[in-house]
Design a protein around this motif. Structure first.
Motif, short mmCIF file in Angstrom:
data_model
loop_
_atom_site.label_atom_id
_atom_site.label_comp_id
_atom_site.label_asym_id
_atom_site.label_seq_id
_atom_site.Cartn_x
_atom_site.Cartn_y
_atom_site.Cartn_z
N SER A 24 0.85 -1.18 0.00
CA SER A 24 0.00 0.00 0.00
C SER A 24 0.89 1.23 0.00
CB SER A 24 -0.94 0.00 1.21
OG SER A 24 -0.20 -0.02 2.41
N GLY A 25 0.29 2.36 -0.21
CA GLY A 25 1.06 3.60 -0.29
C GLY A 25 1.45 3.90 -1.73
N SER A 26 2.69 4.27 -1.94
CA SER A 26 3.17 4.65 -3.28
C SER A 26 3.49 3.43 -4.12
CB SER A 26 4.40 5.54 -3.14
OG SER A 26 4.14 6.70 -2.38
N THR A 27 2.49 2.62 -4.37
CA THR A 27 2.71 1.34 -5.06
C THR A 27 3.11 1.54 -6.51
OG1 THR A 27 0.36 1.19 -5.52
CG2 THR A 27 1.16 0.08 -3.54
N TYR A 75 -0.60 -7.55 -10.17
CA TYR A 75 -0.25 -6.14 -10.34
C TYR A 75 -1.44 -5.22 -10.06
CZ TYR A 75 3.94 -8.00 -12.49
OH TYR A 75 5.12 -8.68 -12.71
N ALA A 76 -2.62 -5.69 -10.33
CA ALA A 76 -3.82 -4.87 -10.11
C ALA A 76 -4.08 -4.67 -8.62
CB ALA A 76 -5.02 -5.52 -10.77
N LYS A 77 -3.77 -5.70 -7.82
CA LYS A 77 -4.05 -5.63 -6.39
C LYS A 77 -2.80 -5.30 -5.57
CE LYS A 77 -7.92 -8.87 -6.52
NZ LYS A 77 -8.47 -10.15 -5.99
N ASN A 78 -1.68 -5.10 -6.26
CA ASN A 78 -0.42 -4.78 -5.56
C ASN A 78 -0.07 -5.83 -4.53
OD1 ASN A 78 0.09 -2.20 -6.89
ND2 ASN A 78 -1.70 -1.48 -5.75
N MET A 79 -0.13 -7.07 -4.96
CA MET A 79 0.17 -8.18 -4.07
C MET A 79 1.20 -9.10 -4.71
SD MET A 79 -3.49 -9.24 -2.42
CE MET A 79 -2.68 -10.22 -1.13
N VAL A 80 1.95 -9.77 -3.85
CA VAL A 80 2.88 -10.79 -4.30
C VAL A 80 2.63 -12.03 -3.46
CG1 VAL A 80 4.77 -10.05 -2.78
CG2 VAL A 80 5.28 -11.27 -4.91
N HIS A 81 2.71 -13.19 -4.10
CA HIS A 81 2.45 -14.45 -3.44
C HIS A 81 3.65 -15.38 -3.58
CE1 HIS A 81 -1.75 -13.18 -3.35
NE2 HIS A 81 -1.65 -12.91 -4.65
N LEU A 82 3.80 -16.25 -2.62
CA LEU A 82 4.83 -17.27 -2.70
C LEU A 82 4.19 -18.61 -2.38
CD1 LEU A 82 7.90 -17.72 -3.15
CD2 LEU A 82 8.12 -17.72 -0.66
N GLN A 83 4.04 -19.44 -3.40
CA GLN A 83 3.53 -20.79 -3.21
C GLN A 83 4.71 -21.70 -2.90
OE1 GLN A 83 0.33 -21.99 -3.17
NE2 GLN A 83 1.24 -23.96 -2.59
N MET A 84 4.66 -22.31 -1.75
CA MET A 84 5.77 -23.16 -1.30
C MET A 84 5.29 -24.60 -1.21
SD MET A 84 7.44 -20.70 1.63
CE MET A 84 6.03 -20.85 2.73
N ASP A 85 5.83 -25.44 -2.06
CA ASP A 85 5.49 -26.86 -2.09
C ASP A 85 6.70 -27.70 -1.71
OD1 ASP A 85 3.66 -26.07 -5.06
OD2 ASP A 85 2.84 -26.33 -3.05
#
Length: 121
Positions: A24-27, A75-85
């Motif tokens: 959030s903020g200056s994304t 990119y639209a939601k300014n989120m990053v995910h890490l799927q760890m298997d």
């Protein structure tokens, strides 16, 4: 830029977890987003990162997680995910979300609060 990470927990070896981080903020100023981890008594290390969409959304991974972890970015939601298997006990660490942003005329690193991942054998 503020980062909020969530999704850590306790899992058995061979299991999976998904970490998420919301910016959030200056994304608009963010280029790289990624994950680092720090195990007890060790230095913080890069796990995976992904560039901006303008830079092609390129990814890179630590050798120790290649083929097991997948980083993705909304990119639209300014989120990053890490799927760890296929998690291993050596993946146990505090995981930190990171963003590199061009802010105030310079590139700066921003960090989330850390989320703990524990993999039992």
């Amino acid at each position: 830029v503020q980062l909020q990470a969530f999704g850590g927990g306790l899992v058995q070896a061979g299991g999976s977890l998904r970490l998420s981080c919301a910016a959030s903020g200056s994304t608009f100023s963010i280029n790289l987003m990624g994950w680092y981890r720090q195990a007890p008594g060790k230095q913080r290390e890069l796990v995976a990162r992904i560039t901006s969409i303008i830079s092609g959304g390129r990814t890179n991974y630590a050798d120790s997680v290649k083929g097991r972890f997948t980083i993705s970015r909304d990119y639209a939601k300014n989120m990053v995910h890490l799927q760890m298997d296929s998690l291993k006990p050596e993946d146990t660490a505090v995981y930190y979300c990171n963003a590199v942003a061009f802010d105030g005329g310079r590139w700066s690193d921003y960090w989330g609060q850390g989320t703990e991942v524990t993999v039992s054998s």
